[in-house]
Design an enzyme around this catalytic site. Sequence first.
Site, PDB file in Angstrom:
ATOM      1  N   ASN A   1       5.479 -57.788   4.171  1.00 62.12           N
ATOM      2  CA  ASN A   1       6.432 -58.558   3.353  1.00 62.12           C
ATOM      3  C   ASN A   1       7.488 -57.707   2.652  1.00 62.12           C
ATOM      4  OD1 ASN A   1       5.104 -60.983   3.933  1.00 62.12           O
ATOM      5  ND2 ASN A   1       3.612 -60.617   2.298  1.00 62.12           N
TER       6      ASN A   1
ATOM      7  N   THR B   1       4.548 -45.564  12.673  1.00 62.27           N
ATOM      8  CA  THR B   1       4.570 -44.644  13.819  1.00 62.27           C
ATOM      9  C   THR B   1       3.278 -43.824  13.842  1.00 62.27           C
ATOM     10  OG1 THR B   1       6.963 -44.510  13.675  1.00 62.27           O
ATOM     11  CG2 THR B   1       5.866 -42.728  14.874  1.00 62.27           C
TER      12      THR B   1
ATOM     13  N   GLY C   1      27.398 -48.270  36.327  1.00 63.35           N
ATOM     14  CA  GLY C   1      27.294 -49.546  37.027  1.00 63.35           C
ATOM     15  C   GLY C   1      25.840 -49.977  37.107  1.00 63.35           C
TER      16      GLY C   1
ATOM     17  N   GLU D   1      13.776 -46.093   8.770  1.00 61.51           N
ATOM     18  CA  GLU D   1      14.295 -45.110   7.802  1.00 61.51           C
ATOM     19  C   GLU D   1      15.542 -45.632   7.100  1.00 61.51           C
ATOM     20  OE1 GLU D   1      13.024 -41.985   7.327  1.00 61.51           O
ATOM     21  OE2 GLU D   1      11.542 -41.968   8.925  1.00 61.51           O
TER      22      GLU D   1
HETATM   23  C1  FAD Z   1       9.440 -48.506  15.865  1.00 58.84           C
HETATM   24  C2  FAD Z   1       9.388 -48.475  14.360  1.00 58.84           C
HETATM   25  C3  FAD Z   1       8.702 -47.448  13.732  1.00 58.84           C
HETATM   26  C4  FAD Z   1       8.591 -47.426  12.331  1.00 58.84           C
HETATM   27  N1  FAD Z   1       7.864 -46.427  11.721  1.00 58.84           N
HETATM   28  C5  FAD Z   1       7.614 -46.520  10.381  1.00 58.84           C
HETATM   29  C6  FAD Z   1       6.708 -45.610   9.736  1.00 58.84           C
HETATM   30  O1  FAD Z   1       6.195 -44.678  10.366  1.00 58.84           O
HETATM   31  N2  FAD Z   1       6.403 -45.781   8.419  1.00 58.84           N
HETATM   32  C7  FAD Z   1       6.958 -46.790   7.688  1.00 58.84           C
HETATM   33  O2  FAD Z   1       6.628 -46.907   6.495  1.00 58.84           O
HETATM   34  N3  FAD Z   1       7.835 -47.678   8.265  1.00 58.84           N
HETATM   35  C8  FAD Z   1       8.159 -47.566   9.574  1.00 58.84           C
HETATM   36  N4  FAD Z   1       9.026 -48.468  10.179  1.00 58.84           N
HETATM   37  C9  FAD Z   1       9.531 -49.588   9.382  1.00 58.84           C
HETATM   38  C10 FAD Z   1      11.033 -49.546   9.110  1.00 58.84           C
HETATM   39  O3  FAD Z   1      11.322 -48.525   8.195  1.00 58.84           O
HETATM   40  C11 FAD Z   1      11.435 -50.953   8.636  1.00 58.84           C
HETATM   41  O4  FAD Z   1      11.407 -51.790   9.790  1.00 58.84           O
HETATM   42  C12 FAD Z   1      12.808 -50.958   7.997  1.00 58.84           C
HETATM   43  O5  FAD Z   1      12.790 -50.304   6.750  1.00 58.84           O
HETATM   44  C13 FAD Z   1      13.336 -52.395   7.792  1.00 58.84           C
HETATM   45  O6  FAD Z   1      12.382 -53.198   7.198  1.00 58.84           O
HETATM   46  P1  FAD Z   1      12.055 -54.638   7.840  1.00 58.84           P
HETATM   47  O7  FAD Z   1      11.788 -54.446   9.291  1.00 58.84           O
HETATM   48  O8  FAD Z   1      11.002 -55.264   7.008  1.00 58.84           O
HETATM   49  O9  FAD Z   1      13.411 -55.446   7.727  1.00 58.84           O
HETATM   50  P2  FAD Z   1      13.944 -56.242   6.436  1.00 58.84           P
HETATM   51  O10 FAD Z   1      13.892 -55.376   5.234  1.00 58.84           O
HETATM   52  O11 FAD Z   1      13.259 -57.574   6.389  1.00 58.84           O
HETATM   53  O12 FAD Z   1      15.464 -56.456   6.824  1.00 58.84           O
HETATM   54  C14 FAD Z   1      15.906 -57.479   7.723  1.00 58.84           C
HETATM   55  C15 FAD Z   1      17.436 -57.467   7.729  1.00 58.84           C
HETATM   56  O13 FAD Z   1      17.909 -57.781   6.409  1.00 58.84           O
HETATM   57  C16 FAD Z   1      18.833 -56.781   5.992  1.00 58.84           C
HETATM   58  N5  FAD Z   1      18.746 -56.613   4.535  1.00 58.84           N
HETATM   59  C17 FAD Z   1      17.647 -56.309   3.795  1.00 58.84           C
HETATM   60  N6  FAD Z   1      17.970 -56.201   2.501  1.00 58.84           N
HETATM   61  C18 FAD Z   1      19.308 -56.441   2.417  1.00 58.84           C
HETATM   62  C19 FAD Z   1      20.238 -56.473   1.340  1.00 58.84           C
HETATM   63  N7  FAD Z   1      19.892 -56.182   0.085  1.00 58.84           N
HETATM   64  N8  FAD Z   1      21.530 -56.769   1.623  1.00 58.84           N
HETATM   65  C20 FAD Z   1      21.925 -57.002   2.897  1.00 58.84           C
HETATM   66  N9  FAD Z   1      21.097 -57.001   3.944  1.00 58.84           N
HETATM   67  C21 FAD Z   1      19.803 -56.705   3.707  1.00 58.84           C
HETATM   68  C22 FAD Z   1      18.438 -55.538   6.746  1.00 58.84           C
HETATM   69  O14 FAD Z   1      19.534 -54.627   6.842  1.00 58.84           O
HETATM   70  C23 FAD Z   1      18.028 -56.102   8.083  1.00 58.84           C
HETATM   71  O15 FAD Z   1      19.156 -56.270   8.901  1.00 58.84           O
HETATM   72  C24 FAD Z   1       9.204 -48.459  11.566  1.00 58.84           C
HETATM   73  C25 FAD Z   1       9.931 -49.462  12.221  1.00 58.84           C
HETATM   74  C26 FAD Z   1      10.029 -49.478  13.597  1.00 58.84           C
HETATM   75  C27 FAD Z   1      10.798 -50.577  14.263  1.00 58.84           C
END
Ligand code: FAD
Length: 393
Positions: free
Chosen positions: A143, A172, A348, A372
Amino acid sequence: MSYYPLTTLPDYFLMDELLTDEHKLIRQSVRDWVESFVMPKIDDAAQNHTDIPNLMKELGKIGALGPYIPEEYGGSGLDQISYGLIMQELERGDSAVRSAASVQSSLVMFPINEFGSEEQKRKFLPQLASGEMIGAFGLTEPNHGSDPGSMETHFEDKGDHYLLNGAKMWITNAPLCDIAVVWGKNEEGKIQGLIVERAFEGFTTPETHNKWSLRASKTGELVFNNVKVPKENLLPNVTGLKGPLSCLNSARYGISWGVIGAAVDCYCTALQYSKERKQFGKPIGGFQLQQKKLAEFLTEITKAQLLCLQLGRLKNDHKATPAQISMAKRNNVKMAIDIARESRQILGGMGIMGEFPMMRHAANLESVITYEGTHDVHLLITGMDITGINAFG
Ligand SMILES: Cc1cc2nc3c(=O)[nH]c(=O)nc-3n(C[C@H](O)[C@H](O)[C@H](O)COP(=O)(O)OP(=O)(O)OC[C@H]3O[C@@H](n4cnc5c(N)ncnc54)[C@H](O)[C@@H]3O)c2cc1C
């Protein structure tokens, strides 16, 4: 096997003149390792959604894990530009390989080195540096992604241990990890870091399947169900969000360099292909539309290289700000994903095939542009830095 071998790096502005002999030697040795160890395996690993066997130990052998960690704890004591160059060469192979090294170096070894006790450093860092131990970093939750300060994972002081509950998502190397640096809230609601070991009862790491991106990297959850964490596993020297954010700064810096590698792999492949592939009686590289693409790729790669080199110098002098790192991460990842997508078109139909790297890099970079700190979040960081007004909440 990559269709074209990794040869030299485009160096349009003679940036090599600004590097030391040691930098160039390190870069070459990592490039040689990527060529011989990663390239023959990477397409199969990505196609089959599996990791490369022994990757961490091999990364340890070439000194790619915690290169800037002091030698007394198993690191190589190198500077930040060396770290960046290592990340660049690894991501030329694949973002999954760079991600493995980034997480281990910047998100696991860095916090233990910066915020850990002497005992923690001696117990964990040498094994992490050699790759015998695999680390994971738990910040993101189901969440709470972009807003980690609202995390729900928490721990209570039970006298001789802490009791940890909660869950982390998108982690990861979770399914492979021996330890995880986990950020949770104490009873006062303050964020602290705990080192959670694989053997602790109630700690599980289910794998996340069916990713279309970073398919050669294992991703999973960290689930804590009444996990008893010994008190000596608390990172004693940091409280608050600045703990995890300082780790992210280090990793984001490495990503800024790393993605140049992915862009270069795509650029070099497209350039060579464009000189060999003939249509309408001449190489497609002779058409203005293709030259425009190639010229713009090299321009953007050159700008990204210069940005990283100066950022590395600032980092060496402890002057790099988090906002500067955000700008570099955001700019360079967008540069790389645009080049991966556009360069695929130069090939292509062949551009969609596994023997060429574009689709793999483009798909990987969809994760890199999100993790990140997302592309949009980094823009907000820059916006806040230049206006002084927080547009997050
Ligand atoms: C392959 C992979 C590996 C990962 N590895 C790690 C790891 O090792 N450790 C770890 O802790 N995390 C890890 N992550 C998590 C990653 O850091 C998060 O996915 C990322 O921080 C975004 O969080 P969320 O996916 O919950 O998206 P959300 O925070 O729900 O964001 C969804 C969208 O809303 C936008 N948004 C959010 N807040 C705002 C705002 N205030 N204003 C405007 N737009 C906003 C975002 O830019 C995004 O486009 C990993 C993710 C992936 C996909």
